[in-house]
Design a protein around this motif. Sequence first.
Motif, PDB file in Angstrom:
ATOM      1  N   THR A   1       0.820  -1.215   0.000  1.00 47.05           N
ATOM      2  CA  THR A   1       0.000   0.000   0.000  1.00 47.05           C
ATOM      3  C   THR A   1       0.847   1.256   0.000  1.00 47.05           C
ATOM      4  O   THR A   1       0.316   2.366   0.022  1.00 47.05           O
ATOM      5  CB  THR A   1      -0.946   0.021   1.217  1.00 47.05           C
TER       6      THR A   1
ATOM      7  N   ARG B   1      -8.235   3.088  -2.423  1.00 51.21           N
ATOM      8  CA  ARG B   1      -7.545   3.708  -1.286  1.00 51.21           C
ATOM      9  C   ARG B   1      -7.217   5.156  -1.638  1.00 51.21           C
ATOM     10  O   ARG B   1      -6.425   5.425  -2.545  1.00 51.21           O
ATOM     11  CB  ARG B   1      -6.265   2.945  -0.935  1.00 51.21           C
TER      12      ARG B   1
ATOM     13  N   ARG C   1      -7.155   7.601   3.394  1.00 51.10           N
ATOM     14  CA  ARG C   1      -6.806   6.310   4.004  1.00 51.10           C
ATOM     15  C   ARG C   1      -5.358   6.336   4.485  1.00 51.10           C
ATOM     16  O   ARG C   1      -5.031   5.823   5.551  1.00 51.10           O
ATOM     17  CB  ARG C   1      -7.011   5.206   2.974  1.00 51.10           C
TER      18      ARG C   1
END
Length: 504
Positions: free
Chosen positions: A52, A427, A431
């Motif tokens: 991520t 995302r 986030r």
Amino acid sequence: MARIAVIGAGMGALAAAARLAVAGHRVVVYERAATYGGAVGRFERDGFAFDTGPGLLTLPAVYRDLFLKTGKQPLEECVELVQVDPTSRHVFPDGTDVSLPNASRAGVVGALNTALGSGAGDRWGDFLVRAREAWDRTRRPLLEEPLWPNWRVLGEREPYPAVPHKRLLRTRRASTLDEIAAWELRDPRLTALLDGHALAYGLDPRTTPASGSVLPYMEHAFGTWYVRGGIRELARAVYERCLARRVEFRFGTGVTGIVEKNGRAAGVELADGTVAEADHVVAGVDPVRLAGLTEHPLQGDADVRPDRESACPGRFTVLLALRGRRETGAVHRTVVHTPDRTAELDYVSFLTDTDDPVRPTVTVLRPDDPTLRPDDEHESVLLSAAAPAQADWAAHDTAERFADLLLTAAEAAVPRLRERLLWREVRTPGRTAQETGAEDGAVPPPALAAAHGRFLYPANTTRFPGLYLVGGWAHPGGGLPHAGMSGALVAGLIVEGPDFQGSQ
């Protein structure tokens, strides 16, 4: 043996903690989240796994040095590094397609000449030669040494040796990446190629100094690397190195204040009201959060005060779970460039009055890594783009509409993308803000010279004795390599004192 309190468990903080612990200090890391790594996170669902944060690594020598200096086990014994070749495939709005080899200037020149026409690759190659000169001029003061007290000299002179450009009766030299593209590259596809390197760090090439040429140079000179299992594996390896050096971790433990005693930082106050005393405090948090931890002035009028024309953008990602086998010859990274450069740059820099998202430059990552998929009949794909951190993503389905634009762009990189799609996870920068604590989810770019110091970061030392800054919001700025470098600088300043001159 000194007591060191480290606020945050991002990559810069982990790098500092490991180095300080091996020097004999007692180091305790306080992290409000439940895990380490900061922005280097991981998302897992149904057997699919995704990074991520950053998905690729440049300058692996920074982490090789960290592992060399903190133990006998080298980096390659802790993680598997794979050189990405080709380093990237680029799809331009006119339909031109080119794949660039990894760490080969001659190969890149040849590929661009073949795809874009004779002369295009040569102009890019000549640009890289000039970028190397900018790198040589700025490498030590920007990356390997503590920020100079006379840091203004870094902002006064542009280190990039721009080609003189004659216009009417005037001779000018490029001072921004935008001007390099217009006056030296002279091809909209080469402009898009240069823009892509800037946007990868959330930078607007129209305002980024010409010294930003070091960003594509680093990739071409030192190569692009993937860590098997994802970049999260690098964070795991650094964390385990910290544990092996007896660094203590307190996860789920927020710091609410920095304790002051006799005019210096003397520990941290925790969310439960207790105080942990320390001889030094290392803060790996963004400036907004840091300002809330102490009323002591951290900077004076003579210190670096970044004053960029626009706030740092964030990173918008879409995680895709796909059915079907990854086709033979699929490229690890494809960059699909925007069809409307001005609209994208205005949107990313939050300079437009409309809330309607525009199709951005999209990076498509397709690692051939069995650890990231349930089996070989499925594939995990990650889409990312720079995006305005301040946008209201919840309003008018903005996040979903922007995700659709990324998906449309990615169809140029992934065959039969929509029919293979099982699910997607969107995302937003918000986030990122929730997970890392960074204001609005902004992502700091690396420090750059010139532009009157607007792209520099505060020094690792502060005017609050005993308090040090580490990570992407301090010298030398954002990015995985720079985080590791900031950890080395902070450790050196604490271990060797104010006379520390940087790594050799």
